[in-house]
Design an enzyme around this catalytic site. Structure first.
Site, PDB file in Angstrom:
ATOM      1  N   GLU A 123      -8.884  18.281  33.698  1.00  0.00           N
ATOM      2  CA  GLU A 123      -8.762  19.024  32.742  1.00  0.00           C
ATOM      3  C   GLU A 123     -10.034  20.263  32.551  1.00  0.00           C
ATOM      4  OE1 GLU A 123      -6.832  20.699  30.097  1.00  0.00           O
ATOM      5  OE2 GLU A 123      -5.954  18.727  30.003  1.00  0.00           O
ATOM      6  N   GLU A 145      -9.089  28.609  34.795  1.00  0.00           N
ATOM      7  CA  GLU A 145      -8.511  29.417  33.984  1.00  0.00           C
ATOM      8  C   GLU A 145      -9.451  30.590  33.564  1.00  0.00           C
ATOM      9  OE1 GLU A 145      -5.395  26.675  31.378  1.00  0.00           O
ATOM     10  OE2 GLU A 145      -7.049  27.730  30.381  1.00  0.00           O
TER      11      GLU A 145
HETATM   12  N1  LIG Z   1      -2.968  36.974  34.533  1.00  0.00           N
HETATM   13  C1  LIG Z   1      -1.903  35.881  34.656  1.00  0.00           C
HETATM   14  N2  LIG Z   1      -0.927  36.557  35.851  1.00  0.00           N
HETATM   15  C2  LIG Z   1       0.054  35.736  35.825  1.00  0.00           C
HETATM   16  N3  LIG Z   1       0.461  34.770  35.092  1.00  0.00           N
HETATM   17  C3  LIG Z   1      -0.441  34.159  34.083  1.00  0.00           C
HETATM   18  C4  LIG Z   1      -1.551  34.801  33.939  1.00  0.00           C
HETATM   19  N4  LIG Z   1      -2.248  34.416  32.987  1.00  0.00           N
HETATM   20  C5  LIG Z   1      -1.393  33.463  32.720  1.00  0.00           C
HETATM   21  N5  LIG Z   1      -0.387  33.251  33.273  1.00  0.00           N
HETATM   22  C6  LIG Z   1       0.741  32.361  33.290  1.00  0.00           C
HETATM   23  O1  LIG Z   1       0.797  31.783  31.958  1.00  0.00           O
HETATM   24  C7  LIG Z   1       0.555  30.276  32.007  1.00  0.00           C
HETATM   25  C8  LIG Z   1      -0.331  29.883  30.798  1.00  0.00           C
HETATM   26  O2  LIG Z   1      -1.613  30.409  30.821  1.00  0.00           O
HETATM   27  P1  LIG Z   1      -2.773  30.132  29.943  1.00  0.00           P
HETATM   28  O3  LIG Z   1      -4.152  31.164  30.560  1.00  0.00           O
HETATM   29  O4  LIG Z   1      -2.384  30.532  28.555  1.00  0.00           O
HETATM   30  O5  LIG Z   1      -2.945  28.803  30.446  1.00  0.00           O
HETATM   31  P2  LIG Z   1      -3.094  27.632  29.216  1.00  0.00           P
HETATM   32  O6  LIG Z   1      -1.584  27.392  28.728  1.00  0.00           O
HETATM   33  O7  LIG Z   1      -4.211  27.932  28.403  1.00  0.00           O
HETATM   34  O8  LIG Z   1      -3.093  26.511  30.070  1.00  0.00           O
HETATM   35  P3  LIG Z   1      -3.607  24.902  29.671  1.00  0.00           P
HETATM   36  O9  LIG Z   1      -2.353  24.274  28.723  1.00  0.00           O
HETATM   37  O10 LIG Z   1      -3.371  24.330  31.016  1.00  0.00           O
HETATM   38  O11 LIG Z   1      -4.860  25.051  29.203  1.00  0.00           O
HETATM   39  C9  LIG Z   1      -0.073  29.975  33.443  1.00  0.00           C
HETATM   40  O12 LIG Z   1       0.208  28.828  33.551  1.00  0.00           O
HETATM   41  C10 LIG Z   1       0.499  31.089  34.143  1.00  0.00           C
HETATM   42  O13 LIG Z   1       1.808  30.707  34.620  1.00  0.00           O
END
Ligand SMILES: Nc1ncnc2c1ncn2[C@@H]1O[C@H](COP(=O)(O)OP(=O)(O)OP(=O)(O)O)[C@@H](O)[C@H]1O
Length: 153
Positions: A92, A99
């Site tokens: 995690e 990220e």
């Molecule tokens: N810059 C980007 N370009 C393409 N796809 C993206 C981008 N940023 C996010 N995504 C897509 O959106 C999803 C969610 O991104 P986010 O940064 O919100 O992660 P998160 O939901 O915080 O993940 P986690 O729940 O694991 O912490 C990613 O898994 C990806 O599929």
């Protein structure tokens, strides 16, 4: 007259740069071991405060260890559960780091490689969580059933 097959383009020659003991590119390098621990703790604290999944994993992990102690699991069984919980929390933290680096690199623009990086990082957390759940289930459930059976009779 047959033509010779075209040669693949030559790669530019790469110069071997000797490794330097200093990290010139770093904005700041932790001067002491204690400072390194402090920065690592700041990372844990950041993940706990900002990542809902990290909080959930800490909570579920504490319940699993607590249940293991309550159900008198052996030290080795508790250690195995502890290892799997540690692996999930470490995944995690790496997911949060990836990220952040992706966001720093592509900002708010869409990029297919950013998607792959984030999706794979999230998948690593998922895979380790499923493994941890299976391990905890295999070790805790038989003892729990035994406990319930004894309590009912
Ligand atoms: N810059 C980007 N370009 C393409 N796809 C993206 C981008 N940023 C996010 N995504 C897509 O959106 C999803 C969610 O991104 P986010 O940064 O919100 O992660 P998160 O939901 O915080 O993940 P986690 O729940 O694991 O912490 C990613 O898994 C990806 O599929």
């Amino acid at each position: 007259m047959s033509e010779l097959p075209s040669q693949p383009p030559k790669r530019p020659s790469t110069k071997v740069v000797p490794l330097k003991p200093t990290r010139d590119l770093a904005w700041q390098v932790a001067p002491t071991l204690w400072t390194s621990f402090k920065y690592a703790w700041m990372g844990i604290s950041y993940a706990f405060q900002t990542q809902r999944n990290f909080k959930v994993h800490v909570f579920v992990g504490a319940i699993a260890i607590g249940s293991g102690v309550f159900l008198h699991l052996s030290v080795v069984e508790l250690a195995v559960i502890g290892l799997t919980i540690g692996a999930v929390l470490a995944m995690e933290l790496l997911n949060t780091a990836i990220e952040s680096v992706v966001d720093l690199t592509v900002k708010q623009s869409y990029h297919e490689l950013a998607k792959i990086a984030k999706d794979c990082a999230a998948a690593a957390v998922l895979v380790s969580s499923i493994a941890a759940l299976l391990v905890a289930g295999f070790l805790l459930l038989p003892k729990l059933f035994l406990f319930v059976e004894l309590a009912l009779h």
